[in-house]
Design a protein around this motif. Structure first.
Motif, PDB file in Angstrom:
ATOM      1  N   GLN A  77      13.376  -7.920  -1.996  1.00 25.04           N
ATOM      2  CA  GLN A  77      13.204  -9.155  -2.234  1.00 25.04           C
ATOM      3  C   GLN A  77      12.910 -10.248  -1.179  1.00 25.04           C
ATOM      4  OE1 GLN A  77      16.614  -8.943  -4.275  1.00 25.04           O
ATOM      5  NE2 GLN A  77      15.461  -9.104  -6.844  1.00 25.04           N
ATOM      6  N   ARG A  78      13.736 -10.163  -0.476  1.00 25.21           N
ATOM      7  CA  ARG A  78      13.767 -11.084   1.341  1.00 25.21           C
ATOM      8  C   ARG A  78      12.146 -11.101   1.809  1.00 25.21           C
ATOM      9  NH1 ARG A  78      18.660  -8.540   2.197  1.00 25.21           N
ATOM     10  NH2 ARG A  78      17.930  -7.589   3.752  1.00 25.21           N
ATOM     11  N   LEU A  79      11.658  -9.837   1.379  1.00 21.46           N
ATOM     12  CA  LEU A  79      10.302  -9.848   1.904  1.00 21.46           C
ATOM     13  C   LEU A  79       8.812 -10.663   1.801  1.00 21.46           C
ATOM     14  CD1 LEU A  79       8.145  -8.846   3.997  1.00 21.46           C
ATOM     15  CD2 LEU A  79       7.939  -7.204   2.662  1.00 21.46           C
ATOM     16  N   ARG A  80       9.420 -10.599  -0.009  1.00 16.17           N
ATOM     17  CA  ARG A  80       8.627 -10.985  -1.139  1.00 16.17           C
ATOM     18  C   ARG A  80       8.644 -12.752  -0.961  1.00 16.17           C
ATOM     19  NH1 ARG A  80       9.120  -5.978  -3.139  1.00 16.17           N
ATOM     20  NH2 ARG A  80      10.763  -7.185  -5.179  1.00 16.17           N
ATOM     21  N   VAL A  82      10.430 -14.623   0.380  1.00 17.53           N
ATOM     22  CA  VAL A  82      11.812 -15.734   1.494  1.00 17.53           C
ATOM     23  C   VAL A  82      10.373 -15.568   3.035  1.00 17.53           C
ATOM     24  CG1 VAL A  82      13.565 -16.246   2.985  1.00 17.53           C
ATOM     25  CG2 VAL A  82      13.438 -15.233   0.317  1.00 17.53           C
ATOM     26  N   GLU A  83      10.729 -14.616   2.737  1.00 18.32           N
ATOM     27  CA  GLU A  83       9.753 -13.469   4.746  1.00 18.32           C
ATOM     28  C   GLU A  83       8.590 -14.242   4.495  1.00 18.32           C
ATOM     29  OE1 GLU A  83      11.817 -10.479   6.289  1.00 18.32           O
ATOM     30  OE2 GLU A  83      13.799 -11.422   6.187  1.00 18.32           O
ATOM     31  N   LEU A  84       7.799 -13.485   4.103  1.00 21.24           N
ATOM     32  CA  LEU A  84       6.467 -13.324   4.113  1.00 21.24           C
ATOM     33  C   LEU A  84       6.144 -14.928   3.457  1.00 21.24           C
ATOM     34  CD1 LEU A  84       4.693 -10.767   2.100  1.00 21.24           C
ATOM     35  CD2 LEU A  84       4.658 -10.947   4.394  1.00 21.24           C
ATOM     36  N   PRO A  85       6.291 -15.396   2.268  1.00 18.62           N
ATOM     37  CA  PRO A  85       6.044 -17.075   2.540  1.00 18.62           C
ATOM     38  C   PRO A  85       6.026 -17.842   3.294  1.00 18.62           C
ATOM     39  CG  PRO A  85       7.291 -15.988  -0.012  1.00 18.62           C
ATOM     40  CD  PRO A  85       7.666 -15.235   1.775  1.00 18.62           C
ATOM     41  N   LEU A  86       7.241 -17.410   4.210  1.00 15.92           N
ATOM     42  CA  LEU A  86       7.568 -18.730   5.731  1.00 15.92           C
ATOM     43  C   LEU A  86       6.221 -17.889   6.807  1.00 15.92           C
ATOM     44  CD1 LEU A  86      11.703 -18.596   5.264  1.00 15.92           C
ATOM     45  CD2 LEU A  86       9.970 -20.493   4.778  1.00 15.92           C
ATOM     46  N   ALA A  87       5.974 -16.671   6.642  1.00 21.77           N
ATOM     47  CA  ALA A  87       5.324 -16.413   7.494  1.00 21.77           C
ATOM     48  C   ALA A  87       4.198 -16.602   7.476  1.00 21.77           C
ATOM     49  CB  ALA A  87       5.784 -14.917   7.861  1.00 21.77           C
ATOM     50  N   ALA A  88       3.579 -17.350   6.458  1.00 22.87           N
ATOM     51  CA  ALA A  88       2.379 -17.228   5.413  1.00 22.87           C
ATOM     52  C   ALA A  88       1.697 -17.897   6.699  1.00 22.87           C
ATOM     53  CB  ALA A  88       1.863 -17.431   4.179  1.00 22.87           C
ATOM     54  N   PRO A  89       1.864 -19.069   6.402  1.00 26.92           N
ATOM     55  CA  PRO A  89       0.724 -19.589   7.646  1.00 26.92           C
ATOM     56  C   PRO A  89       0.069 -19.140   9.347  1.00 26.92           C
ATOM     57  CG  PRO A  89       2.304 -21.253   6.798  1.00 26.92           C
ATOM     58  CD  PRO A  89       2.977 -20.133   6.587  1.00 26.92           C
ATOM     59  N   VAL A  90       0.878 -18.308   9.822  1.00 31.26           N
ATOM     60  CA  VAL A  90       1.095 -18.149  10.810  1.00 31.26           C
ATOM     61  C   VAL A  90      -0.031 -16.591  10.440  1.00 31.26           C
ATOM     62  CG1 VAL A  90       1.917 -16.377  12.967  1.00 31.26           C
ATOM     63  CG2 VAL A  90       2.932 -18.899  11.896  1.00 31.26           C
ATOM     64  N   ILE A  91       0.211 -15.488   9.510  1.00 34.55           N
ATOM     65  CA  ILE A  91      -0.427 -14.747   8.516  1.00 34.55           C
ATOM     66  C   ILE A  91      -1.915 -15.203   8.401  1.00 34.55           C
ATOM     67  CG2 ILE A  91      -1.011 -12.825   6.800  1.00 34.55           C
ATOM     68  CD1 ILE A  91       2.295 -12.961   6.584  1.00 34.55           C
ATOM     69  N   LEU A  92      -1.623 -16.664   7.558  1.00 33.73           N
ATOM     70  CA  LEU A  92      -3.547 -16.766   7.734  1.00 33.73           C
ATOM     71  C   LEU A  92      -4.267 -17.447   9.362  1.00 33.73           C
ATOM     72  CD1 LEU A  92      -5.236 -18.321   5.449  1.00 33.73           C
ATOM     73  CD2 LEU A  92      -4.040 -19.923   5.724  1.00 33.73           C
ATOM     74  N   ALA A  93      -3.725 -17.568   9.613  1.00 31.41           N
ATOM     75  CA  ALA A  93      -4.141 -17.803  11.314  1.00 31.41           C
ATOM     76  C   ALA A  93      -4.728 -16.461  12.085  1.00 31.41           C
ATOM     77  CB  ALA A  93      -3.572 -18.837  12.486  1.00 31.41           C
ATOM     78  N   GLY A  94      -3.714 -15.569  11.955  1.00 32.76           N
ATOM     79  CA  GLY A  94      -4.820 -14.507  11.732  1.00 32.76           C
ATOM     80  C   GLY A  94      -5.438 -13.920  11.422  1.00 32.76           C
ATOM     81  N   ILE A  95      -5.593 -14.330  10.064  1.00 31.87           N
ATOM     82  CA  ILE A  95      -6.427 -13.933   8.862  1.00 31.87           C
ATOM     83  C   ILE A  95      -8.351 -14.057   9.394  1.00 31.87           C
ATOM     84  CG2 ILE A  95      -7.499 -13.508   6.679  1.00 31.87           C
ATOM     85  CD1 ILE A  95      -5.187 -12.985   6.238  1.00 31.87           C
ATOM     86  N   ARG A  96      -7.430 -15.446   9.707  1.00 33.44           N
ATOM     87  CA  ARG A  96      -9.496 -16.927  10.268  1.00 33.44           C
ATOM     88  C   ARG A  96      -9.776 -16.247  11.770  1.00 33.44           C
ATOM     89  NH1 ARG A  96      -7.904 -23.250  11.818  1.00 33.44           N
ATOM     90  NH2 ARG A  96     -10.083 -23.359  12.824  1.00 33.44           N
ATOM     91  N   THR A  97      -8.790 -15.798  12.529  1.00 33.18           N
ATOM     92  CA  THR A  97      -8.984 -15.378  13.503  1.00 33.18           C
ATOM     93  C   THR A  97      -9.862 -13.994  13.487  1.00 33.18           C
ATOM     94  OG1 THR A  97      -7.240 -16.192  14.935  1.00 33.18           O
ATOM     95  CG2 THR A  97      -8.360 -14.259  15.698  1.00 33.18           C
ATOM     96  N   SER A  98      -9.549 -12.534  12.698  1.00 34.08           N
ATOM     97  CA  SER A  98     -10.486 -11.834  12.344  1.00 34.08           C
ATOM     98  C   SER A  98     -11.128 -12.135  11.835  1.00 34.08           C
ATOM     99  CB  SER A  98      -9.789 -11.235  11.308  1.00 34.08           C
ATOM    100  OG  SER A  98     -10.404  -9.735  11.073  1.00 34.08           O
ATOM    101  N   VAL A  99     -11.241 -13.200  10.680  1.00 40.21           N
ATOM    102  CA  VAL A  99     -12.679 -12.416   9.781  1.00 40.21           C
ATOM    103  C   VAL A  99     -13.660 -13.553  10.349  1.00 40.21           C
ATOM    104  CG1 VAL A  99     -14.191 -14.032   7.788  1.00 40.21           C
ATOM    105  CG2 VAL A  99     -11.760 -13.124   7.860  1.00 40.21           C
ATOM    106  N   THR A 100     -13.130 -14.078  11.543  1.00 37.19           N
ATOM    107  CA  THR A 100     -14.726 -15.429  12.403  1.00 37.19           C
ATOM    108  C   THR A 100     -14.496 -14.746  13.415  1.00 37.19           C
ATOM    109  OG1 THR A 100     -13.258 -17.617  12.193  1.00 37.19           O
ATOM    110  CG2 THR A 100     -14.782 -17.416  14.038  1.00 37.19           C
ATOM    111  N   ILE A 101     -14.027 -13.187  14.530  1.00 36.67           N
ATOM    112  CA  ILE A 101     -14.356 -12.747  15.250  1.00 36.67           C
ATOM    113  C   ILE A 101     -15.290 -11.427  14.316  1.00 36.67           C
ATOM    114  CG2 ILE A 101     -13.532 -11.072  16.430  1.00 36.67           C
ATOM    115  CD1 ILE A 101     -11.131 -12.493  17.100  1.00 36.67           C
TER     116      ILE A 101
END
Length: 160
Positions: A77-80, A82-101
Motif C-alpha cells: 500500500q505504501r508503494l502504490r 505513497v511512494e510511486l505517486p511521489l516518485a512519478a515525476p522522476v520516473i517519468l523523466a527516465g521514461i522520457r529519456t529512454s523513449v527519446t534515446i
C-alpha cells in the motif's frame, strides 16, 4: 530496499551491450524482423527507467513513509499509494529519456529487416545516396524532438 543496488546493476548490464551486438545475438534466435529490435530496445532503454525509479524512490522523505507506516499501511500500500505517486515525476523523466534515446536507436532495426524510419538511411548507404541518409536522419531527429517535447508538455514543471 536492500536489493535496489542489485536491480540497478542488472539494468546497467543492458546498457553495456551496444544495440548492434544485441541484434547480432538475437537474430539467430529470434530471426529477422521486428522482434530482435524490440528485444534490443527493451534492454537498451531499461537503464534510464530503472535508475530514475530507484532515484525517485530513494529521494522520498523518510518521514512520509514513516507516517504511512504509522497509519497502518502495508508495504504494498505504501508503494502504490505513497511512494510511486511521489516518485512519478522522476520516473517519468527516465521514461522520457529512454523513449527519446530509443527512437534514434530504433533506426538500426532496418539492418535486420524491421521496417522503420531507418529504411532511408540503409537505402542511402547501400546506394551511395547521401540525400536519403540525411532525409532519414532528419526524420528520426525530428520525431525524437517532437516526442521529447510532448513528454515535456505533460511532465510536471518541477521535474523538468
Amino acid at each position: 530496499l536492500h536489493f535496489l543496488p542489485l536491480v540497478g546493476q542488472l539494468a546497467s548490464i543492458g546498457q553495456t551491450f551496444p544495440p548492434v551486438a544485441v541484434l547480432a545475438l538475437a537474430v539467430p534466435v529470434l530471426g529477422f524482423g521486428t522482434l530482435p529490435i524490440i528485444v534490443a530496445l527493451l534492454l537498451y532503454g531499461l537503464l534510464p527507467i530503472v535508475r530514475n525509479t530507484l532515484a525517485g524512490l530513494e529521494g522520498i522523505d523518510p518521514g512520509v513513509t514513516e507516517a504511512a507506516r504509522g497509519m497502518g499501511m502495508t508495504g504494498g500500500q505504501r508503494l502504490r499509494q505513497v511512494e510511486l505517486p511521489l516518485a512519478a515525476p522522476v520516473i517519468l523523466a527516465g521514461i522520457r529519456t529512454s523513449v527519446t534515446i530509443n527512437i534514434a536507436t530504433a533506426a538500426i532495426g532496418a539492418t535486420v529487416g524491421a521496417s522503420n524510419l531507418g529504411d532511408p538511411i540503409i537505402s542511402g548507404i547501400v546506394n551511395g545516396n547521401t540525400a536519403y541518409v540525411l532525409q532519414g536522419a532528419l526524420l528520426i531527429g525530428l520525431l525524437a524532438l517532437c516526442v521529447d517535447s510532448l513528454f515535456a508538455r505533460f511532465q510536471p514543471a518541477s521535474s523538468s
